[in-house]
Design an enzyme around this catalytic site. Structure first.
Site, short mmCIF file in Angstrom:
data_model
loop_
_atom_site.label_atom_id
_atom_site.label_comp_id
_atom_site.label_asym_id
_atom_site.label_seq_id
_atom_site.Cartn_x
_atom_site.Cartn_y
_atom_site.Cartn_z
N GLU A 166 13.14 -3.63 -10.87
CA GLU A 166 12.74 -2.41 -10.18
C GLU A 166 11.43 -1.84 -10.73
OE1 GLU A 166 14.57 -2.36 -7.73
OE2 GLU A 166 13.70 -0.63 -6.72
N HIS A 168 12.56 9.57 -10.58
CA HIS A 168 12.29 8.67 -9.46
C HIS A 168 12.89 7.29 -9.71
CE1 HIS A 168 9.51 5.85 -7.31
NE2 HIS A 168 9.95 6.59 -6.32
N GLU A 198 16.47 7.33 -8.77
CA GLU A 198 16.62 7.27 -7.32
C GLU A 198 16.61 5.81 -6.86
OE1 GLU A 198 13.31 8.83 -4.85
OE2 GLU A 198 13.84 7.03 -3.73
N HIS A 199 15.70 5.01 -7.43
CA HIS A 199 15.63 3.59 -7.05
C HIS A 199 16.88 2.84 -7.51
CE1 HIS A 199 11.52 2.40 -5.55
NE2 HIS A 199 11.45 3.70 -5.64
N GLU A 211 4.89 0.58 -5.68
CA GLU A 211 4.93 1.83 -4.92
C GLU A 211 3.80 2.75 -5.39
OE1 GLU A 211 8.79 3.66 -4.82
OE2 GLU A 211 8.01 5.48 -3.91
#
Lengths: 530, 499
Positions: free
Chosen positions: A213, A140, A143-144, A220
């Protein structure tokens, strides 16, 4: 005396109603008074000629009388009894063309050139289950990071480029798949493909961007924790697939997110973003040959490691453990829980029957229109007895396993009734299944598959997912034939395989003191009938 | 004990398979395919990665399917039937009615909201049970929605079932039975909805902007008020329908249906609808105003709005306002989605990226036939509310000042508007809705090229002059939550008049 009064009151009411219908109330009411011969002590000087409830009854009756002569014009076609229908004639679809490039990369497209928009995407056979334990969450994280700048363009240049053409660039990571796609106007297809190729092969993964991030991902995580459905399914995976990589949450743990390094990210990309595990898909205003040509030129730097996910899965298979996790929190207003059986893998022919069974159990929430009248008996029981806020049957597939079960949200005082209804309806699938229910479920399943394919993004998603899990796109007529092959007998056989006396996994959260214990659930996977 | 169960299962399994065989015989007669599939044990179907032999495929569609024109037929009683064909196996049919909360009287206030909830319940020809099962047996989707000026009922299913869809759709709109128990049940649900209204502050503020900003029809609430729960009943609904669901105010629109088929099935069901000469559309006057409500919330929600003169009938202005909204953009400070969600719109760049106290900040519009609202909605922590209102006012003044918006920003906004419209039209559900709503508003469906041409023609001058015209109307302000720090109406209104 009391009895006589009741009697007389009853007589009066009946005759008054009759009188109201006759339209001559006064005469009738005096007649009653004379006829019964009882002088009621509470007679008011001016008695209403027709009582309120008589008027209401009359209004209701008038309304009901309208039903006595239905208009045949409106009853010509529709039938409440589900029947099999042949859709072959309308199932014509544009061809799905697939080309495998020399490096193993597959390109799949479906063209509808009349459209003015298109979606292009990259579907990757990689997800959180292929991570190592130490670097859980890296899939994940990658992906960011891929949106955060490449050698050619910085993050803000990338954003601006997409926004300038009015496009959308999006990505998501699941346990077994990762997806990057762009939705654009027809003329921008080459540019979108170039951007996708650039972020997948040329991302810089700058250290300060990684640091920034981390906070975004942690935030998130907080958001996801607020969505109770996500939380329940994460816990369900954690308990059902404990000690295997499929049990870990997609986002990883907060500690891991804080400690993942640039090296972890690079390693993950190098190992898993390989050409044979990727599919470039496009739908809408695209031509197959153009996409193949562009993909050959643009995706030339991908690693060509021939390791397939089947090999990785064989090395680290997921195993289902009958178990439960309960998080008691009496401050939450609603309780929720999911009960799951070990389901079928993607390619298992019985996975189709499980889809039909999922559709038979159905899904419902309190604001849905049809509630009490819906075909699913589980939904009927929940709606009529008012024992749930929402109910949803689910059927999740993975490469080597799956989860099949029911997720429900309810007030704390009806958990036992709800649990009973759920378990009885699930275990009933092994014993008593009517052909009518199966046909209805088949029709609903077919419709939901087809109605969902509304627009190029849904089509691209369908192509990409199917190529990764089946190695081909199952033509709709074949899929429908497989669905139609499921009948009551098949449902019972498949229920015997997956449900009858099988272990279950439970995840529950909220005020769940009233939820029955594990053995109670386990006992209700079968019925004792002598 | 376990053994007994096991042995029972065995007999059951055998029983099952013998039943199985008998059904497969029956099916064999209906199609050779099933005989093949079920001959013996169905578990021997190949796995899904292996193609199933023996399937008949329809010939594939060509890559280019000529997009169809929208055909419109007007029946003698005035009802319009419109459709376009499509290559997709599914079709979407909808009935659109020129009716909504603006037509409500004080006695029938809340009727549109209740009608939305009463859609697809019992009719005089079919019970609710039957209707639900009819929809389920073909796997269709039905939905209804009420707005201030239009009611819409839609049905979505396979093309195979077009006659069934039309029949059920028209029956449930034309002949509702409105049983008291059904009405009561839905009123209870509306009551629960009202109780949960604080979950949707944005919707609440939009309602408030209408009730404060307008005098007349548009000021009427779309969401049924609390008082309606005890007032509304079946006879009010019946009267409301009789008055408003008349032939000249209805459009039957479909996407993915042959026009002749649609007309031949729908005509007998619709042709006897009364032709009542339509009454005058209720008038609304925009006056501006203030609404504030202190509520138990740790945030402040505030909205500033102005009138969009002319509404949909001023087509040019309506398109400019749409572009203006895209230009200003905005969104939530934390939201899912990658590039393309408006990260380079003015409000995103200038406000959300600079002030972390603001949770969301976005431009909105809400356009009706003859009028409309345009403004900014903001959610902030309470003690920043005053500053947030200042920022919103400054942003609105800025776009109205010539020279402040750059050509680059305008081009981006135009491109975003264009692609948003085209992407939405990919969907048959949206296409069918577009047909219905356009014909209700304009009496015809304008081709998309027409819209794109108008869009291309927009200049910087158009943006600033339209924005200027908008903010020269009186201010409407609405706030909800912790409203202590929200500045007074006069002080905000002053900012717009001094210029």
């Amino acid at each position: 005396m009391a009895f006589r009064r009741i009697l007389s009151a009853a007589v009066r009411r009946r005759s008054a109603a009759a009188a109201a219908a006759a339209g001559n109330a006064r005469e009738a009411s005096t007649a009653v008074a004379a006829g019964s011969g009882v002088i009621t002590p509470d007679v008011t000087p001016v008695r209403p000629q027709v009582m309120m409830y008589d008027r209401i009854a009359e209004a209701v009756n008038a309304r009901l009388r309208r039903l006595e002569q239905p208009d045949p014009r409106f009853l010509r076609y529709a039938s409440p009894v589900p029947a099999h229908a042949d859709h072959t004639a309308i199932l014509a679809a544009p061809e799905t063309r697939v080309t495998t490039l020399p490096n193993g990369l597959r390109v799949a497209t479906e063209s509808s050139l009349a459209a003015r928009t298109a979606t292009v995407g990259v579907w990757i056979d990689a997800g959180s289950r292929y991570e190592t334990e130490e670097a859980a969450g890296v899939a994940h994280f990658v992906e960011h990071m891929l949106f955060k700048g490449t050698g050619k363009r910085s993050a803000s240049q990338l954003e601006q480029e997409i926004e300038d053409i009015g496009g959308h660039l999006n990505a998501y990571t699941s346990r077994e798949q990762t997806t990057y796609y762009a939705k654009i106007l027809d003329k921008d297809v080459p540019r979108a493909l170039e951007i996708l190729a650039d972020i997948l092969q040329g991302s810089k993964l700058e250290q300060d961007r990684i640091e920034r991030e981390r906070d975004v991902i942690l935030r998130e995580m907080e958001e996801v924790e607020g969505q109770s459905e996500e939380v329940i399914f994460d816990h369900l995976h954690a308990t059902a697939f404990q000690y295997t990589s499929l049990g870990r949450p997609i986002l990883g743990s907060a500690d891991n997110v804080r400690s993942i390094t640039k090296k972890d990210l690079q390693e993950y990309i190098a190992t898993h973003y390989t050409a044979p595990r990727m599919v470039i898909t496009a739908a809408g205003a695209v031509k197959h040959d153009d996409i193949v040509k562009m993909a050959t030129k643009l995706f030339d730097k991908l690693p060509t490691d021939p390791t397939t996910t089947s090999m990785l899965v064989a090395k680290q298979p997921a195993s289902f453990t009958g178990s439960e996790v309960r998080i008691i929190d009496d401050d939450m207003p609603l309780a929720q829980f999911a009960v799951a059986f070990n389901g079928a893998s993607w390619v298992d022919p019985d996975s189709i029957a499980l889809m039909v069974m999922q559709s038979m159990l159905g899904s419902w929430n309190k604001s849905a229109g049809g509630g009490k009248h819906m075909g699913s008996e589980l939904v009927q029981r929940a709606a009529i007895n008012d024992i749930a806020e929402s109910i949803m049957a689910f059927n999740t597939n993975y490469k080597d396993t799956g989860l099949f079960g029911v997720y429900a949200v309810a007030k704390p005082d009806c958990l036992d009734d709800l649990a009973f209804a759920i378990m009885q309806e699930i275990s009933k699938l092994s014993y008593r299944v009517t052909e009518e229910d199966v046909i209805r479920a088949r029709n609903q399943l077919k419709a939901s598959i087809q109605l969902h394919l509304d627009g190029s993004t849904a089509v691209v998603e369908d192509i990409g997912r199917q190529l990764l899990i089946y190695g081909r796109r199952i033509p709709i007529p074949e899929l429908f034939a497989r669905i139609d092959a499921v009948d009551a007998g098949t449902v019972k056989r498949v229920a015997n395989r997956f449900i009858f006396d099988q272990d279950i996994a439970i995840a529950a959260m909220g005020p769940i003191q009233g939820l029955p214990d594990y053995n109670w659930f386990r006992r209700r996977t079968y019925m004792l009938r002598y | 004990m376990y053994r007994i169960v096991g042995s029972h299962l065995h007999s059951l399994k055998r029983h099952g398979s013998s039943r199985f065989a008998s059904t497969s015989v029956v099916k064999q007669s209906s199609g050779g395919l099933f005989g093949w599939l079920l001959g013996g044990k169905s578990s021997q179907l190949p796995p899904l990665n292996v193609p199933l032999p023996g399937i008949t495929f329809p010939p594939p569609l060509p890559d280019f399917v000529e997009p169809s024109k929208t055909k419109v037929t007007t029946l003698p009683n005035g009802i319009k039937i419109a459709s376009e064909t499509s290559a997709s196996p599914a079709s979407s049919v909808g009935l659109y009615i020129d009716c909504g909360s603006i037509y409500e009287t004080p006695a029938s206030s809340g009727a549109s909201h209740l009608l939305e909830r009463m859609a697809f319940k019992s009719t005089t020809n079919r019970s609710h049970l039957r209707l639900v099962r009819e929809v389920e047996s073909i796997g269709g989707n039905v939905s209804a929605s009420a707005s201030r000026e239009q009611m819409c009922y839609t049905y979505d299913a396979f093309k195979t079932y077009v006659p069934e869809m039309i029949e059920v759709l028209i029956d449930s709109v034309r002949n509702p039975a409105f049983f008291d128990w059904e009405v009561k049940e839905q009123l209870q649900k509306i009551n629960a909805e009202i109780a949960e209204v604080s979950d949707n502050p944005q919707g609440l503020l939009l309602e408030a902007l209408h009730s404060a900003g307008y005098s007349g029809a548009l000021a009427k609430p779309l969401m049924a008020p609390q008082s309606a729960i005890h007032r509304l009943d079946s006879s009010i609904l019946e009267e409301f329908i009789a008055e408003n669901y008349t032939a000249p105010r209805m459009v039957l629109a479909a996407s993915g249906v042959e026009h002749d088929e649609l007309v031949s099935i729908a005509e007998p069901l619709l042709s006897d609808l009364p032709t009542v000469k339509r009454s005058e559309e209720p008038k609304s006057v925009y006056v501006g105003g203030d609404y504030r409500c202190q509520a138990d919330s740790d945030k402040t929600h505030v909205a500033l709005a102005f009138e969009v003169p002319g509404g949909w009938y001023e087509e040019k202005t309506a398109i400019i306002v749409t572009v203006l909204q895209m230009l200003m953009g905005g969104g939530g400070s934390f939201s899912a989605g990658g590039p393309g969600k408006g990260m380079h719109s003015r409000l995103y760049l200038r406000i959300l990226n600079n002030y972390h106290q603001i949770k969301s900040f976005s431009a909105f519009n809400s356009i009706y036939n003859h009028s409309g609202l345009f403004g900014i909605h903001a959610t902030t922590i309470p003690n920043f509310a005053s500053k947030a209102v200042d920022l919103a006012a400054a942003e609105l003044l800025e776009v109205a000042t010539p020279g402040q918006v750059t050509q680059e920003q305008l081009d981006r906004a135009k491109q975003v508007t264009k692609s948003a419209v085209l992407m939405n039209l990919e969907s048959r559900v949206v296409a069918s809705e577009d047909i219905g709503r356009q014909i209700l508003t304009y009496g015809e469906r304008k081709p998309i090229e027409h819209f794109l041409k108008d869009l291309e023609a927009i200049t910087l001058n158009d943006i600033s002059s339209t924005a200027k015209k908008i903010i020269s109307s009186p201010l409407t302000m609405a706030s909800w939550g912790d409203v202590i720090h929200v500045p007074s109406y006069e002080s905000v209104s002053q900012k717009f008049f001094s210029k």
